[in-house]
Scaffold this active site. Structure first.
Site, PDB file in Angstrom:
ATOM      1  N   LYS A  94       0.850  -1.195   0.000  1.00 33.70           N
ATOM      2  CA  LYS A  94       0.000   0.000   0.000  1.00 33.70           C
ATOM      3  C   LYS A  94       0.875   1.229   0.000  1.00 33.70           C
ATOM      4  CE  LYS A  94      -4.396   1.104   0.138  1.00 33.70           C
ATOM      5  NZ  LYS A  94      -5.478   0.413  -0.569  1.00 33.70           N
ATOM      6  N   GLY A 197     -21.735   5.633  -3.460  1.00 27.21           N
ATOM      7  CA  GLY A 197     -20.624   6.163  -4.245  1.00 27.21           C
ATOM      8  C   GLY A 197     -20.389   5.307  -5.474  1.00 27.21           C
TER       9      GLY A 197
HETATM   10  P1  NAD Z   1     -16.874   6.388  -2.777  1.00 29.75           P
HETATM   11  O1  NAD Z   1     -16.054   7.374  -2.049  1.00 29.75           O
HETATM   12  O2  NAD Z   1     -17.131   6.588  -4.245  1.00 29.75           O
HETATM   13  O3  NAD Z   1     -18.306   6.230  -2.075  1.00 29.75           O
HETATM   14  C1  NAD Z   1     -18.516   6.263  -0.703  1.00 29.75           C
HETATM   15  C2  NAD Z   1     -19.903   6.832  -0.487  1.00 29.75           C
HETATM   16  O4  NAD Z   1     -20.210   6.752   0.904  1.00 29.75           O
HETATM   17  C3  NAD Z   1     -20.015   8.318  -0.889  1.00 29.75           C
HETATM   18  O5  NAD Z   1     -21.167   8.493  -1.688  1.00 29.75           O
HETATM   19  C4  NAD Z   1     -20.139   9.024   0.461  1.00 29.75           C
HETATM   20  O6  NAD Z   1     -20.900  10.216   0.378  1.00 29.75           O
HETATM   21  C5  NAD Z   1     -20.831   7.951   1.282  1.00 29.75           C
HETATM   22  N1  NAD Z   1     -20.722   8.137   2.724  1.00 29.75           N
HETATM   23  C6  NAD Z   1     -19.689   8.635   3.440  1.00 29.75           C
HETATM   24  N2  NAD Z   1     -19.991   8.649   4.754  1.00 29.75           N
HETATM   25  C7  NAD Z   1     -21.233   8.133   4.866  1.00 29.75           C
HETATM   26  C8  NAD Z   1     -22.093   7.862   5.962  1.00 29.75           C
HETATM   27  N3  NAD Z   1     -21.758   8.156   7.203  1.00 29.75           N
HETATM   28  N4  NAD Z   1     -23.305   7.304   5.716  1.00 29.75           N
HETATM   29  C9  NAD Z   1     -23.680   7.022   4.448  1.00 29.75           C
HETATM   30  N5  NAD Z   1     -22.922   7.265   3.375  1.00 29.75           N
HETATM   31  C10 NAD Z   1     -21.707   7.804   3.567  1.00 29.75           C
HETATM   32  O7  NAD Z   1     -16.181   4.973  -2.509  1.00 29.75           O
HETATM   33  P2  NAD Z   1     -16.379   3.628  -3.334  1.00 29.75           P
HETATM   34  O8  NAD Z   1     -15.279   3.521  -4.331  1.00 29.75           O
HETATM   35  O9  NAD Z   1     -17.792   3.488  -3.770  1.00 29.75           O
HETATM   36  O10 NAD Z   1     -16.065   2.552  -2.204  1.00 29.75           O
HETATM   37  C11 NAD Z   1     -17.014   2.271  -1.179  1.00 29.75           C
HETATM   38  C12 NAD Z   1     -16.361   1.361  -0.152  1.00 29.75           C
HETATM   39  O11 NAD Z   1     -15.929   0.161  -0.778  1.00 29.75           O
HETATM   40  C13 NAD Z   1     -15.110   1.957   0.503  1.00 29.75           C
HETATM   41  O12 NAD Z   1     -15.046   1.492   1.833  1.00 29.75           O
HETATM   42  C14 NAD Z   1     -13.973   1.373  -0.298  1.00 29.75           C
HETATM   43  O13 NAD Z   1     -12.776   1.313   0.449  1.00 29.75           O
HETATM   44  C15 NAD Z   1     -14.519  -0.012  -0.600  1.00 29.75           C
HETATM   45  N6  NAD Z   1     -13.963  -0.618  -1.805  1.00 29.75           N
HETATM   46  C16 NAD Z   1     -14.074   0.001  -2.996  1.00 29.75           C
HETATM   47  C17 NAD Z   1     -13.545  -0.614  -4.144  1.00 29.75           C
HETATM   48  C18 NAD Z   1     -13.694   0.021  -5.504  1.00 29.75           C
HETATM   49  O14 NAD Z   1     -13.570  -0.688  -6.516  1.00 29.75           O
HETATM   50  N7  NAD Z   1     -13.987   1.322  -5.604  1.00 29.75           N
HETATM   51  C19 NAD Z   1     -12.904  -1.864  -4.032  1.00 29.75           C
HETATM   52  C20 NAD Z   1     -12.818  -2.486  -2.787  1.00 29.75           C
HETATM   53  C21 NAD Z   1     -13.348  -1.847  -1.667  1.00 29.75           C
END
Ligand code: NAD
Length: 374
Positions: A94, A197
């Site tokens: 990382k 998100g």
């Molecule tokens: P993102 O930042 O696009 O979306 C996160 C969403 O959560 C945003 O819309 C934000 O407004 C919302 N949010 C933040 N705090 C909140 C709360 N208290 N209550 C409700 N909603 C809230 O991130 P993402 O890429 O969609 O990833 C989502 C999760 O999945 C993260 O934990 C990320 O680490 C994990 N993840 C993502 C991927 C990927 O391919 N993007 C892969 C593995 C894991």
């Protein structure tokens, strides 16, 4: 540019030293700064047993150097588990950059400095996008090094991987549903989606298409309005989402949402989503079992994007059909955690650790004798 390489022989001003590396099984930690480019970076390489260590670039305004190093180490360890459990031949690493995200133009010098650090590692670490970093950032890094995982399609990458993450998480949810109710079909299931998100919105769309009844929450009102309009979901306040009277609680936003305060309020029979580190602590896996709640382990459920992206590293290059089939096989891996948990009387989380550790042990045995530090 200044480098400090911590690989079982040196110490850091942050108070972390080689004993911390050895205790966590780490291979190397690099602390690098380039004042002119405004870059302060930590790269943690946890394991290269299965292949080059890979992991995203997190950009975050860490309060201290120590916080950045500790976060890089924690996240790198998680990547080792994720790739091992997913059957992907990559190790865990990382990169964390201290600061705030910058736009594609203002951020160029900083990202190119990151690229030079990655290049200096000679292929032992492959970087990708994570919280705070974008495909534009990856493009700048790619100018300095070939060792970049997530890239736009016009640079030979697979583009946005969040669709694959969402698809894999839905496959995991179906496997959990099978365990809970004897059938994986999600039609008519009430699902609370926390976070809309990149991944959550796509998953919500897939779940609505499969006939699920959605309750949604996000702190971003525009996202809530869009998903409500498109899928007929019912919105609730963000602090209410985990305690809805639903079949599935699906965290797609933050980590540690299953904690001492929330666990007693969860009415769902299944907890599974894409968020990393869903459980505040590993002991919550036991508490979920005691409460009769089925947990789809996060680092298995959310590996779809990583699996999809890694397909491009196979000999012969990326084959979309093969990559998606491997993403869909996440359901089988979740089923395997339940089988191992039943057979060995452990939690699904314990079973997931065991599956990852077995694969690591198999490979380490094959590579025994290889000297990593020359
Ligand atoms: P993102 O930042 O696009 O979306 C996160 C969403 O959560 C945003 O819309 C934000 O407004 C919302 N949010 C933040 N705090 C909140 C709360 N208290 N209550 C409700 N909603 C809230 O991130 P993402 O890429 O969609 O990833 C989502 C999760 O999945 C993260 O934990 C990320 O680490 C994990 N993840 C993502 C991927 C990927 O391919 N993007 C892969 C593995 C894991």
């Amino acid at each position: 540019m200044e480098f400090t390489t911590l690989n079982k022989s040196s110490d850091l001003s942050s108070g972390l030293g080689f004993s911390d590396l050895e205790a966590g099984g780490f291979e190397q930690i690099v602390v690098a700064s380039d004042a002119a480019a405004g870059m302060r970076l930590v790269v943690a390489i946890h394991s290269t047993a299965l292949g080059p260590a890979a992991g995203g670039l997190r950009i975050w305004p860490y309060a201290s150097e120590r916080d950045a190093v500790v976060d890089a180490m924690r996240l790198a360890q998680g990547m080792t588990l994720k790739y091992a459990a997913a059957g992907v031949d990559l190790g865990g690493g990382k990169a964390v950059l201290v600061g705030k995200p910058l736009g594609p133009v203002e951020g160029e010098a900083r990202m190119r400095a990151v690229g030079r650090v990655v290049e200096s590692l000679g292929g032992r670490f492959r970087i990708g996008a994570d919280v705070g970093s974008t495909l534009d950032d990856m493009e700048h890094i790619f100018t300095e090094t070939d060792h970049v995982n997530t890239l736009p399609e016009d640079l030979g990458g697979v583009g946005d991987i969040s669709y694959a993450t969402a698809r894999g998480t839905v496959a995991a949810m179906r496997a959990c549903a099978e365990r809970a109710w004897g059938r994986g079909d999600l039609r008519g299931r009430r699902i609370a989606v926390q976070g809309l998100g990149m991944v959550g919105e796509k998953a919500a769309r897939m779940l609505a298409d499969q006939g699920a009844e959605l309750i949604i929450a996000d702190i971003d009102d525009d996202r809530v309005a869009r998903v409500t309009r498109e899928s007929g979901a019912r919105p609730v306040a963000p602090e209410e989402i985990h305690r809805q009277d639903v079949d599935v609680f699906a965290p797609f936003a933050l980590g540690a949402v299953v904690n001492d305060d929330t666990i007693g309020e969860i009415k769902a029979k299944v907890v599974v989503g894409s968020a990393n580190n869903v459980l505040a602590e590993d002991r919550h896996a036991h508490e979920l079992v005691d409460r009769g709640i089925i947990y789809g382990v996060d680092f298995i459920a959310n590996a779809g994007g990583a699996i999809y992206d890694a397909d491009r590293l196979r000999k012969g290059g990326f084959v979309a059909r093969r990559a998606l089939a491997k993403v869909d096989a996440i359901g089988d891996r979740i089923r395997q955690t339940f089988q191992v948990a039943d057979a060995e009387r452990i939690t699904p989380l314990g079973a997931a650790y065991r599956l990852a550790e077995r694969r690591l042990a198999d490979f380490s045995a094959k590579r025994a004798g290889a000297c990593r530090f020359g």
